[in-house]
Design a protein around this motif. Structure first.
Motif, PDB file in Angstrom:
ATOM      1  N   ASP A  60     -42.914 -13.482 -43.924  1.00  0.00           N
ATOM      2  CA  ASP A  60     -42.225 -12.203 -44.074  1.00  0.00           C
ATOM      3  C   ASP A  60     -43.102 -11.301 -44.929  1.00  0.00           C
ATOM      4  O   ASP A  60     -43.652 -11.743 -45.932  1.00  0.00           O
ATOM      5  CB  ASP A  60     -40.889 -12.389 -44.816  1.00  0.00           C
ATOM      6  CG  ASP A  60     -39.875 -13.141 -43.960  1.00  0.00           C
ATOM      7  OD1 ASP A  60     -39.960 -13.059 -42.720  1.00  0.00           O
ATOM      8  OD2 ASP A  60     -39.004 -13.809 -44.557  1.00  0.00           O
ATOM      9  N   ALA A  88     -38.442 -10.004 -35.363  1.00  0.00           N
ATOM     10  CA  ALA A  88     -38.839 -11.088 -34.463  1.00  0.00           C
ATOM     11  C   ALA A  88     -38.142 -10.896 -33.134  1.00  0.00           C
ATOM     12  O   ALA A  88     -36.992 -10.461 -33.090  1.00  0.00           O
ATOM     13  CB  ALA A  88     -38.462 -12.431 -35.073  1.00  0.00           C
ATOM     14  N   GLY A  89     -38.852 -11.185 -32.051  1.00  0.00           N
ATOM     15  CA  GLY A  89     -38.234 -11.139 -30.735  1.00  0.00           C
ATOM     16  C   GLY A  89     -38.329  -9.795 -30.053  1.00  0.00           C
ATOM     17  O   GLY A  89     -37.882  -9.626 -28.929  1.00  0.00           O
ATOM     18  N   LYS A  90     -38.922  -8.786 -30.753  1.00  0.00           N
ATOM     19  CA  LYS A  90     -39.023  -7.460 -30.120  1.00  0.00           C
ATOM     20  C   LYS A  90     -40.476  -7.043 -30.034  1.00  0.00           C
ATOM     21  O   LYS A  90     -41.288  -7.361 -30.895  1.00  0.00           O
ATOM     22  CB  LYS A  90     -38.256  -6.417 -30.942  1.00  0.00           C
ATOM     23  CG  LYS A  90     -36.764  -6.579 -30.760  1.00  0.00           C
ATOM     24  CD  LYS A  90     -36.028  -5.342 -31.211  1.00  0.00           C
ATOM     25  CE  LYS A  90     -34.533  -5.534 -31.006  1.00  0.00           C
ATOM     26  NZ  LYS A  90     -33.758  -4.795 -31.994  1.00  0.00           N
TER      27      LYS A  90
ATOM     28  N   ARG B   2     -36.491 -10.211 -54.333  1.00  0.00           N
ATOM     29  CA  ARG B   2     -35.590 -10.769 -53.335  1.00  0.00           C
ATOM     30  C   ARG B   2     -35.028 -12.105 -53.783  1.00  0.00           C
ATOM     31  O   ARG B   2     -35.551 -12.736 -54.678  1.00  0.00           O
ATOM     32  CB  ARG B   2     -36.363 -10.939 -52.030  1.00  0.00           C
ATOM     33  CG  ARG B   2     -36.875  -9.591 -51.557  1.00  0.00           C
ATOM     34  CD  ARG B   2     -37.804  -9.724 -50.399  1.00  0.00           C
ATOM     35  NE  ARG B   2     -37.303 -10.721 -49.460  1.00  0.00           N
ATOM     36  CZ  ARG B   2     -37.344 -10.553 -48.154  1.00  0.00           C
ATOM     37  NH1 ARG B   2     -37.797  -9.442 -47.635  1.00  0.00           N
ATOM     38  NH2 ARG B   2     -36.938 -11.499 -47.356  1.00  0.00           N
ATOM     39  N   ASN B 193     -33.488 -14.191 -32.521  1.00  0.00           N
ATOM     40  CA  ASN B 193     -33.597 -13.237 -31.416  1.00  0.00           C
ATOM     41  C   ASN B 193     -34.848 -13.458 -30.587  1.00  0.00           C
ATOM     42  O   ASN B 193     -34.923 -13.033 -29.444  1.00  0.00           O
ATOM     43  CB  ASN B 193     -33.635 -11.794 -31.961  1.00  0.00           C
ATOM     44  CG  ASN B 193     -32.279 -11.370 -32.480  1.00  0.00           C
ATOM     45  OD1 ASN B 193     -31.258 -11.908 -32.067  1.00  0.00           O
ATOM     46  ND2 ASN B 193     -32.281 -10.404 -33.397  1.00  0.00           N
ATOM     47  N   GLU B 194     -35.851 -14.102 -31.208  1.00  0.00           N
ATOM     48  CA  GLU B 194     -37.130 -14.243 -30.517  1.00  0.00           C
ATOM     49  C   GLU B 194     -37.142 -15.417 -29.540  1.00  0.00           C
ATOM     50  O   GLU B 194     -38.099 -15.594 -28.810  1.00  0.00           O
ATOM     51  CB  GLU B 194     -38.268 -14.390 -31.538  1.00  0.00           C
ATOM     52  CG  GLU B 194     -38.377 -15.733 -32.237  1.00  0.00           C
ATOM     53  CD  GLU B 194     -37.454 -15.887 -33.443  1.00  0.00           C
ATOM     54  OE1 GLU B 194     -36.408 -15.198 -33.477  1.00  0.00           O
ATOM     55  OE2 GLU B 194     -37.764 -16.701 -34.309  1.00  0.00           O
ATOM     56  N   SER B 260     -34.199 -19.142 -44.240  1.00  0.00           N
ATOM     57  CA  SER B 260     -35.025 -18.706 -45.359  1.00  0.00           C
ATOM     58  C   SER B 260     -34.454 -17.422 -45.965  1.00  0.00           C
ATOM     59  O   SER B 260     -33.663 -16.713 -45.339  1.00  0.00           O
ATOM     60  CB  SER B 260     -36.458 -18.472 -44.896  1.00  0.00           C
ATOM     61  OG  SER B 260     -36.527 -17.285 -44.163  1.00  0.00           O
ATOM     62  N   GLY B 262     -35.783 -14.771 -46.384  1.00  0.00           N
ATOM     63  CA  GLY B 262     -36.217 -13.627 -45.586  1.00  0.00           C
ATOM     64  C   GLY B 262     -35.246 -13.273 -44.488  1.00  0.00           C
ATOM     65  O   GLY B 262     -35.143 -12.126 -44.075  1.00  0.00           O
ATOM     66  N   ALA B 263     -34.547 -14.254 -44.003  1.00  0.00           N
ATOM     67  CA  ALA B 263     -33.597 -13.987 -42.929  1.00  0.00           C
ATOM     68  C   ALA B 263     -32.294 -13.445 -43.502  1.00  0.00           C
ATOM     69  O   ALA B 263     -31.269 -13.417 -42.828  1.00  0.00           O
ATOM     70  CB  ALA B 263     -33.335 -15.258 -42.130  1.00  0.00           C
ATOM     71  N   TYR B 307     -39.420 -23.498 -38.386  1.00  0.00           N
ATOM     72  CA  TYR B 307     -40.706 -24.046 -37.943  1.00  0.00           C
ATOM     73  C   TYR B 307     -40.525 -25.471 -37.458  1.00  0.00           C
ATOM     74  O   TYR B 307     -39.907 -26.291 -38.147  1.00  0.00           O
ATOM     75  CB  TYR B 307     -41.709 -24.039 -39.091  1.00  0.00           C
ATOM     76  CG  TYR B 307     -42.440 -22.735 -39.266  1.00  0.00           C
ATOM     77  CD1 TYR B 307     -42.589 -21.841 -38.218  1.00  0.00           C
ATOM     78  CD2 TYR B 307     -43.015 -22.400 -40.491  1.00  0.00           C
ATOM     79  CE1 TYR B 307     -43.258 -20.652 -38.377  1.00  0.00           C
ATOM     80  CE2 TYR B 307     -43.695 -21.215 -40.662  1.00  0.00           C
ATOM     81  CZ  TYR B 307     -43.816 -20.332 -39.595  1.00  0.00           C
ATOM     82  OH  TYR B 307     -44.487 -19.166 -39.754  1.00  0.00           O
TER      83      TYR B 307
END
Lengths: 654, 654
Positions: A60, A88-90, B2, B193-194, B260, B262-263, B307
C-alpha cells in the motif's frame, strides 16, 4: 491321482505372459480444479497467461517515478502532487507525470509513467500532496508482469499427483479444469457356498466374506476404483454371469476362491472359455500358488486364491502393479524399508515367498516379526501385517538378525506410543484419557507380561504393562532384573484383583483350583507368557504338590488347559457363552459380563519403560494420566481395579 | 498515522485465546464397510463372533479320529470306512465314529467325533473305503473356532485410519458398517475486487483467485471437506452475507484477503460483529502477520492474509491442527525431516518465521533451499515449496550447512530421477519416452547450465543438462573441470541450433546483435547462469569490442536486457505476443510458435552425471532412451535438434 498344477510359472514369466496378451492403457477424464487434489495429471500443463498479468504494486502506498524521490530524506521530504487513487481490480485511468504520485493499494495495477511504489509508512499526506521521506529505486515494491510465471512455462508435469501446490499454481494461471487419469475400475467377486456378506445372519457352516472387502480397500489404496459385484455360489452358471457383468463394468476383474485343484478347477474351466482365456495357471509364489490369470478381449481377469493372506499376496505382486500403471502412479509410491529379522525363518525352495511381517521400531532401527497364521486362513494375520519380505526361490533360510527389505502395504506411520505387554482394562482407560488430551496414534500389542519385558529390552516398546509375581512374593522388579534389563524405570501402576471367573450363580459350585480337575468342569486358559497364566500355574503347582502328582500329570487332566485366550475379555466371553465353566481373570471383566467372581489375590500392575523413552512427549503424557485424578476416579468405577499409595512411584533399575 | 496491529500475539497465545472460546468437537457418522478405507475410526471395535465361527478343515481330505491313524505307514495303510461327504458352507449331517472317515473340503465344518484331517495326498480311495498312508495328530489341519479371533477381542482401535487390513478383519467378524469421524466441513471464501475465478475472462487489473483453490486442496489433504463459497467483493454487506452462509454450512470458516490495516480493517469490523467476535488480531508470524481469528457461537472463523504463501502459512500453523483434531487425525501425520540449509538465511526478530524450502536429496542427506518470492505474492513459491523451517522468535540468522527440521506440506516422495539444469525440448522428449517405458516420477528444475553443474557437484541432481561454451570453443568439458567436479561422466547429447527469434516475416528487419541497440527494438533476455545467456553475452561482448564501448555501457542501452525469461518457450511466447521483438533461443521453439529464426550456431547439449548415480535404474534407462532409435527419429521431427555421431559418447572426468 488328482490334478496338480503342471505349468506353474515364475512371477516374471507370469508377468511376461500377461503383458503378451494385455497392454495396460490409461484413460483420461477432465475434472474441475477444486476436485483434482490427489489425482494424477494426464498431460503437461503450460501457463497460457503471465502471472501476474500486469505490473502490480506489492505494498500500500503511492505509485511514483523513482527519479522524483532520489533526493528525499527524513528531514527533507520530497513533495509530490497526488493526482488520483488506484484501487485493486481496476484499470488505472491516470498517468503519473514528473512530480506526481497516485495513491495505490496492494495488488493494484501500476499506472502509466510510474515505476516504483513508496510505502505509505514513509509518506505524510497533506491535502492533495504527499511528503516522501525516503527514496525508492526503480522497480521497488513492484512485481512485474510475468515475473512469477511467464506465459508458455511448464507449470505441472504429466504424472504428478496433484497437491495444493500444483492446484494453486494452476488457479493462478486461470485453469479451471484439468485432465487427469481416470481411476481404473476393478471388479471384485468372491466365490464359495460357505460365504455370507457381513451384516447377514451366520448360519452354521458359513463364514463371512473377507476378500471382497479387503481387496476392494486395497484397490482404492492403489489408486483404483473398486466395484463390489458380490458373492458367487459354487455354480458355474452363476460365476459366469457375474464375471460377464464384471467385464462389462470394469477394466480389470478379480475373483477369489475356487482356484485350487480341490475345487475341481471350476474357475479354470470358466476363465478358459474367454478369448484368449487362461494364460497362467499356478505361480511359484508362497502363499498364493493356485492363482489363475486369464484375458478376455484385452481385459485381464485375476483368479486369486480364497485364503485372505494368499489372495492379498497375489494381489500385491500381480494385480496392484497393473492398477498403479493404469492409474499413472509411480512405482516409488510403494514404500520400502530395511529391517532386521527378529526370528529365524525357513522358506520353501523353488517358490518365491512373500513373508508377512509386523514392523516395530527399536533402538537400533526396525525389527521385522514374521506374522504367524498367514497360511492357515487366519485373518488376524492381516491386522498385524505391515508388509512383506520377498524371499527368492533359491533361499531356504534367513537367519535371525539378518537385514531384509520390507515392502510396506501402506505408508508405515510410526506410532506415537508403542505399548507391548499384558492386556488390562486400566491401560484402555489410560489410553482413552490420553486420546482426549491429544490425538496420539497408539499401537497396543497384547503379548503378555513376559513378551512386554522382552520388547522393552529390544527397544521396541515404549511401555510394557507387566504383572509378574516372583517366588519371593514381589511383583515385577525381580523378574525384570532376572531378564537382565538395565537403565529402565518401573513405574508402579495400580492394584487389580485376580480371581476365578465363573457363570452367574456359580452353577458348577467351583470353590478353587482343585475343581478344575473335575470331569464336569471345562477350563479356559490364558496364553503362555501372560502374568495371569504364570499366576494360574503357580496355584496349580500348589495343587499338584498337595496331591503328590507331577505338574504335567495334573494339567493333562484339566479339560481345556490347552485352549489359550489372549485377553481377559476373551476369557469372560468364553464363560458367558458356556464354552467354558471357569477361567482366571480380573474382577472388572467378570462384573462387566454379569459373571460371578471368586477372588484369589490383588496383584501389582506396573509399567516398564526404558529411561531414554522419557524424552518422548507421549510417554510423559501417558504417565501424567496415570497419576491424574481423572484416572483415579474412572478406575474406581471399575470393580477390582484401584490406584494406591504407590501409584506413580518410580523404581530405577540400573 | 494509520492503524497498526497493536495487540499482536505469539502463536501460542493465539492458540490459547482460540481454545478459550472454542472446543474442537468430533462428529461421528456411519459408513458402509466397503467405503471406509482411509476414514478414521470413531469407536473401539470388538469382535462379536468367533473367527472362525466353528472348527474348520484347512485342507481338502478326510475328517478322522486321529487315534485311528496312529499306526498308518507308507507300506501299511490304515483302512477307514467313508460315511459321507462334507462340503464347505453346509452343516455336517454325519458323525465320525471309530474306524470311520468323512470326505471334507477346505473350509468345511468339522463333523462331530472327528478331530483331525488327513490330506487327500496321503490317502487312496477304494469304493467306500480309504487307505491312509500317514498318521495325523489331534488338531492337525483343523482351525479351531475362535483361534483366529475370539468373541470379545478388540479388533480395531478408535483413532485408527482404516486400511485394507482393519477392513478385512472387521469383515471377518461380520461387521457391515462402521462409525467414523465425519470430515470437518471447512468453508473457503476469497475476498477482493481484483479477483476472478479461473476459467473466466481476465480483464485488465484483475487476477485469478488462487487461495480458494489452494486452501480447499489443503483442507482435503488435512482430512477436512472443503466448501467453496466463492469470491466476495470488497463490500461489507456482500462479505457478511457470504460469511453467514458459510457459518450455516460449515464447522470452520476461512476467508483470505482484506485483513491488513491497508484494507481499512474491513474484515476486522465484520468479524467483530459476531459473538464473541474477534479474539486475535495479528499474530507474530512471518509470513502472515495480519491474520484474524474470530469465533461465532463456538464456530471459529479464520481471516487469513491475501498473499498465497502467507495464507498457506497461517493455514498450516493455525487452521490445519484444528481440522486434524476434529478429523481425529494424529499429529504424527505431519511428516518431519532433517536437512541442511543450502544457503545462509536472515530472519525477523520477534516473529516466528516459517521459511518455505525446497528439499533435494543429496549424497550426504537432504538439502533445504529457501524458496524466494514467497513474501511478494509470488505463487511459484508454492510450486517449489516442499515444506517449511520454523525459525524461533529470538533467532536472527541461520548459517549455511546448519541442520534444520522441515515440516513437510505433504509426504515427500523422492523423485526417481532428479534433473536440474538447462531447459531443453529434447529433455522433454527423452522424459516422455522414458515415461512410456516405466512410470518414473521425475522432477525437473530448470536453473540453467551453471546451476545444474553445481547441483551435480552437491549431489542433488542425478543428471544435469548443460551447454556451456568455453573461450577455447569447446563445449561443457572445460567448464566442468573449472568448477572442480570429479568422478563424473559427461554423456554427449545432441546438437541444437541457437539463433535469434523474431516475429514472423521479421518486421523489424533484425540481422544480428547490433540491432538490439536500436531505439525501436525490445529484447527479451534469458536468466543468468543459463547457457543461452552466456552465449548471448559472448556475442554482445564482441559487439562492445567492435564499437569500443564497455560491456556495461552496451547492455545499458539495450531495451529489455534486464527482463529474464526462464525457458526458451517463454522467450518465444514473449516475441509471439509482441512484448519483445527479439530473443535468443533454439530453432524448434521458434518454429513451434510460427516465428522467424536467424541461425547463430549449433551447440552441444550434453548430460552431466555423477558416476555413482549410474547405479540408479532410472538413470540407466534415461541414457538408454538417449541412444534409442525412437529418440533419434522423434528428435528429427523437431527443427534445429539432431543426434550426431557423438550422441551417447561417454567422457570420464576423474
Amino acid at each position: 491321482m488328482r490334478k496338480v498344477f503342471r505349468d506353474v510359472v515364475t512371477i516374471d514369466e507370469a508377468r511376461n505372459l500377461l503383458f503378451n496378451h494385455f497392454t495396460p492403457k490409461r484413460a483420461v477424464e477432465t475434472v474441475p480444479l477444486h476436485l483434482a487434489v490427489g489425482r494424477v495429471l494426464a498431460k503437461d500443463v503450460y501457463a497460457l497467461t503471465d502471472v501476474p498479468p500486469f505490473d502490480r504494486a506489492t505494498m500500500d502506498g503511492y505509485a511514483v517515478r523513482a527519479e522524483d524521490t532520489f533526493t528525499a530524506e527524513e528531514d527533507n521530504p520530497v513533495i509530490l502532487k497526488v493526482t488520483g487513487v488506484i484501487e485493486a481490480g481496476k484499470k488505472p485511468e491516470i498517468e503519473v507525470n514528473r512530480g506526481e504520485a497516485a495513491e495505490i493499494a496492494t495488488g493494484a495495477m501500476m499506472p502509466k509513467g510510474a515505476n516504483a511504489v513508496v510505502m505509505v509508512e514513509y509518506t505524510r499526506k497533506r491535502r492533495d500532496e504527499i511528503e516522501v521521506f525516503k527514496p525508492v529505486s526503480p522497480g521497488e515494491n513492484v512485481m512485474y508482469a510475468g515475473s512469477d510465471i511467464m506465459a508458455g512455462e511448464l507449470i505441472a508435469r504429466e504424472g504428478s499427483k496433484l497437491t495444493h501446490r500444483e492446484i494453486g499454481v494452476m488457479a493462478a494461471c486461470g485453469i479451471k479444469e484439468v485432465e487427469v487419469y481416470r481411476k481404473p475400475r476393478v471388479a471384485v467377486i468372491s466365490t464359495g457356498n460357505e460365504l455370507v456378506s457381513p451384516g447377514e445372519k451366520l448360519v452354521e457352516g458359513k463364514i463371512y466374506d473377507v476378500n471382497s472387502y479387503s481387496l476392494a480397500a486395497a484397490v482404492e489404496e492403489n489408486g483404483g476404483e473398486a466395484i463390489l459385484i458380490g458373492i458367487a455360489r459354487d455354480d458355474e452358471a452363476e460365476m459366469r454371469r457375474m464375471i460377464d457383468k464384471a467385464l462389462r463394468e470394469a477394466d480389470i476383474v478379480m475373483t477369489s476362491g475356487s482356484t485350487s485343484a480341490g475345487a475341481g478347477d471350476v474357475m479354470y474351466r470358466i476363465l478358459d472359455e474367454f478369448n484368449p482365456g487362461v494364460i497362467v495357471h499356478g505361480i511359484a509364489i508362497k502363499p498364493g500358488k493356485p492363482a489363475i490369470i486369464a484375458v478376455s478381449d484385452s481385459k485381464p481377469i485375476f483368479g486369486l486364491p480364497g485364503y485372505p493372506t494368499s489372495a492379498m499376496t497375489v494381489f500385491e505382486v500381480m494385480v496392484a502393479p497393473v492398477i498403479r500403471e493404469m492409474a499413472g502412479i509411480s512405482e516409488s509410491e510403494m514404500t520400502r524399508l530395511k529391517a532386521r529379522l527378529a526370528l529365524k525363518v525357513f522358506s520353501a525352495e523353488g517358490r518365491r515367498e512373500f513373508l508377512p511381517v509386523n514392523v516395530v521400531e527399536g533402538a537400533e532401527g526396525y525389527s521385522a516379526y514374521p506374522v504367524s497364521g498367514s497360511y492357515s486362513g487366519a485373518v488376524t494375520a492381516f491386522a498385524f501385517t505391515d508388509g512383506f519380505v520377498e524371499i527368492p526361490e533359491n533361499v531356504v533360510m534367513l537367519e535371525e538378525g539378518e537385514e531384509v527389505e520390507i515392502r510396506l502395504f501402506s505408508q508405515l506411520r510410526p506410532a506415537d506410543l508403542m505399548i507391548i505387554g499384558s492386556h488390562c482394562v486400566g491401560v484402555d482407560i489410560l489410553l482413552s484419557i490420553l486420546r482426549e488430551k491429544k490425538p496420539y496414534m497408539s499401537k497396543v500389542i497384547n503379548v503378555g507380561s513376559t513378551g512386554g519385558i522382552l520388547a522393552v529390552k529390544r527397544g521396541e516398546a515404549d511401555i510394557a504393562g507387566t504383572h509378574l509375581l516372583d517366588e519371593s512374593g514381589v511383583y515385577n522388579e525381580p523378574i525384570i532384573r532376572k531378564y537382565g534389563l538395565r537403565n529402565v524405570l518401573l513405574v508402579k501402576g495400580y492394584l487389580r484383583e485376580q480371581g476365578l471367573i465363573v457363570a452367574r450363580g456359580n452353577p458348577k459350585r467351583i470353590r478353587g483350583f482343585e475343581d478344575l480337575l473335575r470331569e464336569d468342569v471345562t477350563f479356559i486358559n490364558r496364553n503362555r507368557g501372560s502374568g495371569t497364566r504364570i499366576l494360574t500355574d503357580m496355584y496349580l503347582k500348589e495343587v499338584a504338590e498337595k496331591r503328590g502328582v507331577s505338574f504335567q500329570e495334573l494339567i493333562a487332566s484339566i479339560k481345556g488347559y490347552t485352549v489359550e485366550a489372549k485377553t481377559h475379555t476373551s476369557v469372560a466371553v468364553a464363560v458367558a457363552s458356556g464354552k467354558a465353566d471357569v477361567g482366571v481373570g480380573i474382577k472388572s471383566v467378570a462384573v462387566n459380563y454379569g459373571l460371578d467372581f471368586i477372588p484369589l489375590r490383588s496383584e501389582e500392575y506396573d509399567f516398564l519403560i526404558r529411561k531414554g523413552r522419557m524424552e518422548k512427549e507421549a510417554v510423559r503424557d501417558f504417565l501424567d494420566c496415570l497419576t491424574s485424578e481423572e484416572f483415579a476416579s474412572r478406575l474406581q468405577k471399575v470393580d477390582g481395579l484401584e490406584v494406591y499409595d504407590r501409584t506413580g512411584e518410580v523404581v530405577e533399575i540400573e
